[in-house]
Design a protein around this motif. Structure first.
Motif, PDB file in Angstrom:
ATOM      1  N   UNK A  61      -3.628  11.462 -23.816  1.00  0.00           N
ATOM      2  CA  UNK A  61      -4.958  11.021 -24.241  1.00  0.00           C
ATOM      3  C   UNK A  61      -6.020  11.414 -23.231  1.00  0.00           C
ATOM      4  N   UNK A  62      -5.713  11.229 -21.936  1.00  0.00           N
ATOM      5  CA  UNK A  62      -6.665  11.607 -20.894  1.00  0.00           C
ATOM      6  C   UNK A  62      -6.927  13.100 -20.897  1.00  0.00           C
ATOM      7  N   UNK A  63      -5.873  13.899 -21.073  1.00  0.00           N
ATOM      8  CA  UNK A  63      -6.031  15.350 -21.113  1.00  0.00           C
ATOM      9  C   UNK A  63      -6.911  15.774 -22.274  1.00  0.00           C
ATOM     10  N   UNK A  64      -6.722  15.133 -23.423  1.00  0.00           N
ATOM     11  CA  UNK A  64      -7.509  15.492 -24.608  1.00  0.00           C
ATOM     12  C   UNK A  64      -8.953  15.049 -24.460  1.00  0.00           C
ATOM     13  N   UNK A  65      -9.193  13.956 -23.727  1.00  0.00           N
ATOM     14  CA  UNK A  65     -10.556  13.451 -23.549  1.00  0.00           C
ATOM     15  C   UNK A  65     -11.372  14.339 -22.620  1.00  0.00           C
TER      16      UNK A  65
END
Length: 66
Positions: A61-65
């Motif tokens: 999720x952090x990578x996609x954000x």
């Protein structure tokens, strides 16, 4: 409509039905959780513990954000 037509005969049940029947149902949160799990778990990572799976999902999720 049935409850509107029979409100006078069953006032308490009609109010309960109105409260219950107006609650929207949604499967989106559970579908999202299963999809996230499917993206993290595969044959190679099927033995991860729950904490490791949670870390993988959060990292993704952090990578996609960003």
């Amino acid at each position: 409509n049935w409850w509107k037509n029979h409100f006078a005969k069953f006032p308490v049940l009609a109010r309960i039905a109105k409260d219950i029947l107006t609650i929207p149902t949604s499967t989106i949160p559970s579908e999202s959780a299963f999809s996230a799990g499917r993206r993290v778990l595969d044959e190679k990572r099927s033995c991860l513990d729950s904490q490791s799976i949670e870390m993988c999902v959060c990292k993704k999720d952090w990578d996609q954000a960003s």
